[in-house]
Design a protein around this motif. Structure first.
Motif, PDB file in Angstrom:
ATOM      1  N   GLY A  15      33.324  41.730  29.386  1.00 49.69           N
ATOM      2  CA  GLY A  15      32.995  42.948  30.118  1.00 49.69           C
ATOM      3  C   GLY A  15      33.430  42.918  31.567  1.00 49.69           C
ATOM      4  O   GLY A  15      33.416  43.957  32.241  1.00 49.69           O
ATOM      5  N   GLY A  16      33.819  41.755  32.039  1.00 53.78           N
ATOM      6  CA  GLY A  16      34.235  41.606  33.420  1.00 53.78           C
ATOM      7  C   GLY A  16      35.677  42.004  33.657  1.00 53.78           C
ATOM      8  O   GLY A  16      36.363  42.496  32.753  1.00 53.78           O
ATOM      9  N   SER A  17      36.141  41.767  34.885  1.00 47.85           N
ATOM     10  CA  SER A  17      37.489  42.176  35.296  1.00 47.85           C
ATOM     11  C   SER A  17      38.199  41.043  36.028  1.00 47.85           C
ATOM     12  O   SER A  17      37.557  40.193  36.651  1.00 47.85           O
ATOM     13  CB  SER A  17      37.415  43.390  36.231  1.00 47.85           C
ATOM     14  OG  SER A  17      36.829  44.505  35.598  1.00 47.85           O
ATOM     15  N   LEU A  18      39.504  41.071  35.947  1.00 46.29           N
ATOM     16  CA  LEU A  18      40.371  40.189  36.717  1.00 46.29           C
ATOM     17  C   LEU A  18      41.622  40.969  37.088  1.00 46.29           C
ATOM     18  O   LEU A  18      42.025  41.879  36.369  1.00 46.29           O
ATOM     19  CB  LEU A  18      40.784  38.954  35.903  1.00 46.29           C
ATOM     20  CG  LEU A  18      39.788  37.806  35.727  1.00 46.29           C
ATOM     21  CD1 LEU A  18      40.368  36.777  34.762  1.00 46.29           C
ATOM     22  CD2 LEU A  18      39.443  37.173  37.048  1.00 46.29           C
ATOM     23  N   ARG A  19      42.245  40.565  38.175  1.00 46.76           N
ATOM     24  CA  ARG A  19      43.537  41.146  38.537  1.00 46.76           C
ATOM     25  C   ARG A  19      44.551  40.021  38.676  1.00 46.76           C
ATOM     26  O   ARG A  19      44.391  39.123  39.503  1.00 46.76           O
ATOM     27  CB  ARG A  19      43.476  41.939  39.838  1.00 46.76           C
ATOM     28  CG  ARG A  19      44.768  42.716  40.088  1.00 46.76           C
ATOM     29  CD  ARG A  19      44.735  43.566  41.338  1.00 46.76           C
ATOM     30  NE  ARG A  19      44.984  42.798  42.550  1.00 46.76           N
ATOM     31  CZ  ARG A  19      45.478  43.319  43.673  1.00 46.76           C
ATOM     32  NH1 ARG A  19      45.765  44.601  43.733  1.00 46.76           N
ATOM     33  NH2 ARG A  19      45.652  42.564  44.737  1.00 46.76           N
ATOM     34  N   LEU A  20      45.578  40.099  37.880  1.00 44.12           N
ATOM     35  CA  LEU A  20      46.668  39.139  37.951  1.00 44.12           C
ATOM     36  C   LEU A  20      47.769  39.671  38.859  1.00 44.12           C
ATOM     37  O   LEU A  20      47.998  40.875  38.923  1.00 44.12           O
ATOM     38  CB  LEU A  20      47.246  38.872  36.562  1.00 44.12           C
ATOM     39  CG  LEU A  20      46.269  38.424  35.477  1.00 44.12           C
ATOM     40  CD1 LEU A  20      47.028  38.123  34.183  1.00 44.12           C
ATOM     41  CD2 LEU A  20      45.448  37.237  35.919  1.00 44.12           C
ATOM     42  N   SER A  21      48.441  38.752  39.529  1.00 41.60           N
ATOM     43  CA  SER A  21      49.577  39.104  40.382  1.00 41.60           C
ATOM     44  C   SER A  21      50.805  38.330  39.939  1.00 41.60           C
ATOM     45  O   SER A  21      50.686  37.180  39.500  1.00 41.60           O
ATOM     46  CB  SER A  21      49.277  38.764  41.845  1.00 41.60           C
ATOM     47  OG  SER A  21      48.166  39.483  42.328  1.00 41.60           O
ATOM     48  N   CYS A  22      51.950  38.951  40.067  1.00 47.78           N
ATOM     49  CA  CYS A  22      53.222  38.302  39.764  1.00 47.78           C
ATOM     50  C   CYS A  22      54.153  38.535  40.945  1.00 47.78           C
ATOM     51  O   CYS A  22      54.638  39.646  41.142  1.00 47.78           O
ATOM     52  CB  CYS A  22      53.825  38.860  38.486  1.00 47.78           C
ATOM     53  SG  CYS A  22      55.466  38.197  38.099  1.00 47.78           S
ATOM     54  N   ALA A  23      54.379  37.504  41.720  1.00 52.19           N
ATOM     55  CA  ALA A  23      55.266  37.584  42.874  1.00 52.19           C
ATOM     56  C   ALA A  23      56.670  37.200  42.449  1.00 52.19           C
ATOM     57  O   ALA A  23      56.881  36.134  41.860  1.00 52.19           O
ATOM     58  CB  ALA A  23      54.779  36.663  43.980  1.00 52.19           C
ATOM     59  N   VAL A  24      57.618  38.074  42.742  1.00 53.03           N
ATOM     60  CA  VAL A  24      58.988  37.905  42.273  1.00 53.03           C
ATOM     61  C   VAL A  24      59.908  37.598  43.442  1.00 53.03           C
ATOM     62  O   VAL A  24      59.806  38.213  44.500  1.00 53.03           O
ATOM     63  CB  VAL A  24      59.459  39.190  41.566  1.00 53.03           C
ATOM     64  CG1 VAL A  24      60.919  39.058  41.161  1.00 53.03           C
ATOM     65  CG2 VAL A  24      58.588  39.492  40.367  1.00 53.03           C
ATOM     66  N   SER A  25      60.809  36.663  43.260  1.00 54.16           N
ATOM     67  CA  SER A  25      61.817  36.366  44.279  1.00 54.16           C
ATOM     68  C   SER A  25      63.093  35.897  43.599  1.00 54.16           C
ATOM     69  O   SER A  25      63.083  35.510  42.435  1.00 54.16           O
ATOM     70  CB  SER A  25      61.310  35.292  45.245  1.00 54.16           C
ATOM     71  OG  SER A  25      61.068  34.078  44.557  1.00 54.16           O
TER      72      SER A  25
END
Length: 121
Positions: A15-25
């Protein structure tokens, strides 16, 4: 050198939340589309969501549609995956990848290292 760095994973209750990030270079952000994929233990890697680098078109797997939202910040060359209403079956290593606008792993050219998401019941 092309790099995709995924981060933001962790342990969360159902029921919880997470935010994933993808840094591109290493390449022009608009040259390739970005997708999120995941792989649970003993299962094949599967597509979760992808976003068009030029028009922002988004696609989702049926299993996450309505719960996950993909977005991008072109100025930061970063793609996000907001995951809400998480379920234990969302537990997996999550990867971001660059390639075609597709949820097919065969259509991606570059892969980052994954980030672990664990959802407890």
């Amino acid at each position: 050198e092309v790099q995709l760095q995924a981060s933001g994973g962790g342990l969360v209750q159902a029921g919880g939340s997470l935010r994933l990030s993808c840094a591109v270079s290493g390449f022009t952000f608009g040259d390739r589309h970005i997708g999120w994929f995941r792989q649970a233990p003993g299962k094949e890697r599967e597509g979760v969501s992808c976003i068009g680098s030029t028009d922002g078109m988004t696609y989702y797997a049926d299993s996450v549609n309505g719960r996950f939202t993909i977005s991008s910040d072109n100025a930061k060359s970063t793609v996000y995956l907001q995951m809400n209403s998480l379920k234990p079956e969302d537990t997996a290593v999550y990867y971001c990848a660059a390639g075609l606008l597709s949820l097919d792993t065969r259509h991606m050219d570059y892969w980052g290292k994954g980030t672990q998401v664990t959802v407890s019941s």
